[in-house]
Enzyme design. Structure first.
Site, PDB file in Angstrom:
ATOM      1  CD  GLU A  25      42.251  23.392  72.184  1.00  0.00           C
ATOM      2  OE1 GLU A  25      42.467  23.473  70.963  1.00  0.00           O
ATOM      3  OE2 GLU A  25      42.407  24.340  72.975  1.00  0.00           O
ATOM      4  CG  ASN A 172      48.865  26.235  72.314  1.00  0.00           C
ATOM      5  OD1 ASN A 172      49.208  25.635  71.301  1.00  0.00           O
ATOM      6  ND2 ASN A 172      47.812  27.036  72.334  1.00  0.00           N
ATOM      7  CD  GLU A 173      48.076  29.352  68.621  1.00  0.00           C
ATOM      8  OE1 GLU A 173      47.195  30.155  68.957  1.00  0.00           O
ATOM      9  OE2 GLU A 173      48.037  28.707  67.545  1.00  0.00           O
ATOM     10  CE1 TYR A 243      44.182  24.910  62.840  1.00  0.00           C
ATOM     11  CE2 TYR A 243      45.501  26.632  63.868  1.00  0.00           C
ATOM     12  CZ  TYR A 243      44.828  25.422  63.949  1.00  0.00           C
ATOM     13  OH  TYR A 243      44.804  24.718  65.124  1.00  0.00           O
ATOM     14  CD  GLU A 295      47.083  24.370  67.669  1.00  0.00           C
ATOM     15  OE1 GLU A 295      46.326  25.180  67.088  1.00  0.00           O
ATOM     16  OE2 GLU A 295      47.308  24.385  68.886  1.00  0.00           O
ATOM     17  CD  GLN A 344      41.350  20.726  68.073  1.00  0.00           C
ATOM     18  OE1 GLN A 344      40.684  20.028  68.803  1.00  0.00           O
ATOM     19  NE2 GLN A 344      41.742  21.956  68.414  1.00  0.00           N
TER      20      GLN A 344
HETATM   21  O1  AHR Z   1      42.881  24.444  67.115  1.00  0.00           O
HETATM   22  C1  AHR Z   1      42.155  25.502  67.635  1.00  0.00           C
HETATM   23  C2  AHR Z   1      43.027  26.570  68.300  1.00  0.00           C
HETATM   24  O2  AHR Z   1      43.845  27.167  67.334  1.00  0.00           O
HETATM   25  C3  AHR Z   1      44.004  26.094  69.335  1.00  0.00           C
HETATM   26  O3  AHR Z   1      43.431  25.972  70.591  1.00  0.00           O
HETATM   27  C4  AHR Z   1      45.018  27.197  69.360  1.00  0.00           C
HETATM   28  O4  AHR Z   1      46.290  26.752  69.749  1.00  0.00           O
HETATM   29  C5  AHR Z   1      44.986  27.734  67.934  1.00  0.00           C
HETATM   30  O5  AHR Z   1      44.874  29.102  67.917  1.00  0.00           O
END
Ligand code: AHR
Length: 489
Positions: A25, A172-173, A243, A295, A344
């Site tokens: 990103e 995205n999101e 995450y 992600e 990432q």
């Molecule tokens: O990876 C960091 C961020 O996490 C990304 O930009 C977003 O899609 C997610 O919330």
């Protein structure tokens, strides 16, 4: 002694190599400094791309790269990133740390990077602040060879042939940074945008990725259900973000409790995939729609002294374990999970490489990805391992494995020991298989070990010999904090 059974007669899904992808990103030092330094940089580069990073990604066998975001995707206007660099407009990135984005890395640079690495392109489009017209223009610019304004523009900018775009994300999101939408609204928007994304070449038709849920969000199942119900027929893939977060401690400085918190969180990936798959099965029992975990990774408190919005963190053996166990989970769900990208690639969250000026280090996570190259495109085999649960307040098996078979019949088995301190004795038996030869490799160390700039690499792949071949398998002592791979012929 734990029992480990592998059944080569039970040939399950194909493990799509695209689950071993990464995400890049425009955030912190991921693109600028981390990947792209510009043609005039004293740092060795080819057409502006860091040679050390490109070489590392190539060696790791990176199959697919997602770009330009993330949250950044929904504020990115692609036409700002084409044409003469000195004429490209600048923008102020309020969201990721208040920095000036000069757009010197744009569409052409992204495809140059993919070409150098030898990976597929996954481009994420802007739904929140862009139009359907703008999105389709981008698709046309990238994939069309028909006589049109966008094709002409691409050619004028130096790219004669269209590029191949394997995946294209529509927002995205969108439940969060991508517009704070309700699922019903997003599903309608998705249908509108997706309808307008035209196919310019039947052999270069990007797979459309719709925004799915995020593991930590309230209303997870509702989002997944509504989007699948209303828009499932218009998509090729549904995303899932998750995450294994711990915002209270840093990536290198964690307590024993913190270690297990992250491991337990990481293992929840399995539940998130299961519950999303159950919802997808209602509307797509044939499993046409891919579950794309685009992600995932460990998200810690940023390193001291860095811009907190740059999300920079070091990477330890703990991250290697999270990578190993997550990739084993993906392998096990490869009937539905057929694409995934780690968040990432460089200098942000759980990265495979970190840079500091001219220097670059390969992280422990990198070595696990490289080790798992042996699973790429194999057939998943039925397998099962017994293990202790290491958490009183949840579920964390000490051993997490997956097994696959290569075309030449070699069995690839990867086992993660999630204990900080205890080794595990394992007896592996392979049904109807006569073992001729076994070789093994390991990534291990103290949970806090990491690779630092200007130092010898502490964590890397080494040969592993603490096993005994038997007629139909092996016995082994799997050390604490380790990821072990066996190649069995
Ligand atoms: O990876 C960091 C961020 O996490 C990304 O930009 C977003 O899609 C997610 O919330």
């Amino acid at each position: 002694m734990e029992k480990y059974l592998i059944n080569p007669n039970q040939k399950l899904s194909k493990i799509n190599r695209d689950i071993y992808g990464c995400f890049s990103e425009h955030l912190g030092r991921c693109i600028y400094e981390g990947t792209y330094v510009g043609e005039d940089s004293p740092i060795p580069n080819v057409n502006g791309m860091r040679t050390d990073v490109v070489t590392a990604l190539k060696d790791m066998g990176l199959p697919v790269l997602r770009w330009p975001g993330g949250c950044f995707a929904d504020e990115y206007h692609w036409k700002d990133g084409i044409g003469k660099k000195e004429e490209r407009p600048t923008m102020f990135d309020v969201y990721w740390g208040g920095v000036v984005e000069n757009n010197s890395f744009g569409t052409h640079e992204f495809f140059e990077l993919c070409k150098q690495v030898g990976c597929e392109a996954y481009v994420a489009g802007n739904v929140c602040s862009g139009t359907a017209q703008e999105m389709n223009d981008w698709i046309e610019y990238m994939t069309s060879d028909k006589p049109s304004t966008m094709t002409k523009l691409r050619k004028e900018n130096g790219q004669e042939k269209p590029w191949r775009v394997k995946y294209f994300g529509v927002g995205n999101e969108s439940y969060g940074c991508g517009g704070n939408m309700e699922p019903e609204y997003y599903a309608d928007e998705y249908r509108r945008y997706a309808t307008y994304l035209r196919t310019y070449d039947l052999n270069n038709k990007p797979l459309k990725v719709a925004c799915g849920p995020s593991g930590n969000m309230p209303g997870y199942c509702h989002w997944a259900d509504v989007v699948m119900k209303k828009a499932g027929g218009y998509m090729d893939a549904l995303s899932l973000h998750y995450y294994a977060g711990d915002h209270t401690e840093r990536a290198r400085e964690f307590s024993d409790e913190g270690f297990y918190r992250v491991m337990k969180n990481a293992y929840q990936m399995d539940e998130h995939i299961q519950r999303t798959s159950e919802i997808m099965n209602r509307y797509d029992p044939q499993k046409r729609v891919v579950l794309a975990v685009d992600e995932w990774g460990v998200w810690c408190k940023p390193e001291e002294g860095t811009n907190p919005r740059f999300l920079y963190q070091q990477n330890t053996v703990r991250d290697a374990l999270v990578a190993g166990l997550t990739l084993n989970i993906f392998n096990k769900h490869s009937d539905r999970v057929r694409m995934a990208t780690l968040a990432q690639t460089v200098n942000v969250l759980q990265s495979v490489a970190l840079t500091d000026g001219e220097a670059m280090v390969r992280t422990p996570t990198y070595y696990v990805f490289k080790m798992y190259k042996d699973h790429h495109d194999n057939t998943l085999l039925g397998s099962y391992i017994t293990a202790k649960n290491l958490c009183e307040d949840g579920n964390l098996p000490q051993l997490i494995e997956s097994a696959s078979m290569k075309e030449d019949g070699t069995i690839v088995s990867t086992i993660v020991n999630t204990s900080m301190s205890e080794s595990a004795e394992v007896h592996c038996q392979i049904a109807d298989f006569k073992v001729k030869e076994i070789t093994a490799e390991i990534v291990t160390g103290d949970a806090h070990d990491y690779n630092d700039f200007g130092e010898e690499e502490v964590v890397k792949t080494c040969g592993f010999e603490n096993f005994k071949k038997t007629e139909d398998g092996f016995t082994a002592t799997i050390p604490p904090c380790s990821v072990v791979k066996f190649l069995i012929k």
